[in-house]
Design an enzyme around this catalytic site. Structure first.
Site, PDB file in Angstrom:
ATOM      1  N   CYS A   1     -20.029   3.080 -17.039  1.00 56.94           N
ATOM      2  CA  CYS A   1     -19.297   2.404 -18.113  1.00 56.94           C
ATOM      3  C   CYS A   1     -18.798   3.394 -19.168  1.00 56.94           C
ATOM      4  O   CYS A   1     -17.644   3.309 -19.610  1.00 56.94           O
ATOM      5  CB  CYS A   1     -20.169   1.339 -18.772  1.00 56.94           C
ATOM      6  SG  CYS A   1     -20.520  -0.060 -17.703  1.00 56.94           S
TER       7      CYS A   1
ATOM      8  N   HIS B   1     -15.848   5.330 -17.788  1.00 58.32           N
ATOM      9  CA  HIS B   1     -14.686   4.443 -17.702  1.00 58.32           C
ATOM     10  C   HIS B   1     -14.045   4.283 -19.085  1.00 58.32           C
ATOM     11  O   HIS B   1     -12.822   4.422 -19.228  1.00 58.32           O
ATOM     12  CB  HIS B   1     -15.152   3.080 -17.155  1.00 58.32           C
ATOM     13  CG  HIS B   1     -14.096   2.048 -17.086  1.00 58.32           C
ATOM     14  ND1 HIS B   1     -13.456   1.716 -15.914  1.00 58.32           N
ATOM     15  CD2 HIS B   1     -13.554   1.238 -18.032  1.00 58.32           C
ATOM     16  CE1 HIS B   1     -12.570   0.756 -16.153  1.00 58.32           C
ATOM     17  NE2 HIS B   1     -12.622   0.448 -17.436  1.00 58.32           N
ATOM     18  N   GLU B   2     -14.843   4.002 -20.099  1.00 63.08           N
ATOM     19  CA  GLU B   2     -14.302   3.775 -21.443  1.00 63.08           C
ATOM     20  C   GLU B   2     -13.809   5.071 -22.089  1.00 63.08           C
ATOM     21  O   GLU B   2     -12.794   5.069 -22.782  1.00 63.08           O
ATOM     22  CB  GLU B   2     -15.335   3.071 -22.331  1.00 63.08           C
ATOM     23  CG  GLU B   2     -15.832   1.744 -21.804  1.00 63.08           C
ATOM     24  CD  GLU B   2     -14.752   0.711 -21.463  1.00 63.08           C
ATOM     25  OE1 GLU B   2     -13.583   0.860 -21.866  1.00 63.08           O
ATOM     26  OE2 GLU B   2     -15.091  -0.260 -20.768  1.00 63.08           O
ATOM     27  N   ILE B   3     -14.497   6.177 -21.864  1.00 65.21           N
ATOM     28  CA  ILE B   3     -14.029   7.460 -22.410  1.00 65.21           C
ATOM     29  C   ILE B   3     -12.716   7.853 -21.744  1.00 65.21           C
ATOM     30  O   ILE B   3     -11.807   8.358 -22.412  1.00 65.21           O
ATOM     31  CB  ILE B   3     -15.115   8.554 -22.283  1.00 65.21           C
ATOM     32  CG1 ILE B   3     -16.288   8.232 -23.225  1.00 65.21           C
ATOM     33  CG2 ILE B   3     -14.542   9.947 -22.582  1.00 65.21           C
ATOM     34  CD1 ILE B   3     -17.526   9.084 -23.025  1.00 65.21           C
TER      35      ILE B   3
ATOM     36  N   LEU C   1     -10.097   6.050 -23.601  1.00 65.21           N
ATOM     37  CA  LEU C   1      -9.826   6.696 -24.885  1.00 65.21           C
ATOM     38  C   LEU C   1      -8.981   7.956 -24.711  1.00 65.21           C
ATOM     39  O   LEU C   1      -8.253   8.356 -25.626  1.00 65.21           O
ATOM     40  CB  LEU C   1     -11.138   7.032 -25.601  1.00 65.21           C
ATOM     41  CG  LEU C   1     -11.978   5.825 -26.034  1.00 65.21           C
ATOM     42  CD1 LEU C   1     -13.320   6.295 -26.569  1.00 65.21           C
ATOM     43  CD2 LEU C   1     -11.246   4.965 -27.049  1.00 65.21           C
TER      44      LEU C   1
END
Length: 169
Positions: free
Chosen positions: A130, A133-135, A138
């Site tokens: 997770c 995926h989120e980094i 960004l």
């Protein structure tokens, strides 16, 4: 506080790198709360500020309600394991589409809290997936960019079809 509209694929905001957060104030706390509310309503387990059209390096992850939500400000991966794992991923910006993505199964990250404190910690398993995926989001890397061309094209076509069907009602 508020459920915000989610930016949908293929909006170009999803491929732009988010700006470093420099102000740790009540507005940042309100953004984190809005992200959590929006993510829960989507539903999802992770969301970034760019998902709601704000190009700031903030992500909220909540693997389950028991563990609670965590907010990461200005997160960056500073180490990745050589071992990888394949996990099914999707995005609140591309609902209904899931595909397997291979990523390192353990990472070390550096981030700041909502108060501006800098922390380093390791993550493995689903939390590591997770966070990566989120980094990526960004950094302007939409999750489908981690797929082969064939799988990416198939996912995009399937999403376009779902979107057309939903528009027809």
């Amino acid at each position: 506080m508020a459920i915000r509209p989610i930016v949908r694929f293929p909006n170009p905001l999803l491929t732009r790198k988010a700006e470093t957060v420099t102000r740790f104030d009540p507005a940042l706390e309100a953004l984190a709360t809005d992200l959590l509310d929006t993510m829960r309503a989507a539903p999802g387990v992770g969301i970034t500020a760019p998902h709601i059209g704000i190009l700031e390096r903030v992500t909220v992850i909540e693997l389950d309600r028991e563990s609670g939500a965590r907010t990461f400000v200005n997160p960056e991966v500073i180490w990745r394991s050589d071992q990888t794992t394949k996990h099914t991923e999707g995005s609140v910006s591309m609902p209904g589409i899931l595909e397997g993505v291979e990523r390192p199964n353990a990472i070390r990250i550096r981030y700041q809290t909502l108060a501006g404190e800098t922390i380093e910690e390791e993550a493995d398993g689903f939390m590591a997936i997770c966070l990566q995926h989120e980094i990526d989001q960004l950094d302007g890397i939409f999750w489908t960019q981690r797929l082969s061309r064939l799988k990416r094209d198939r996912a995009i076509k399937k999403f376009e079809k779902l979107t057309r069907e939903q528009a027809r009602g």
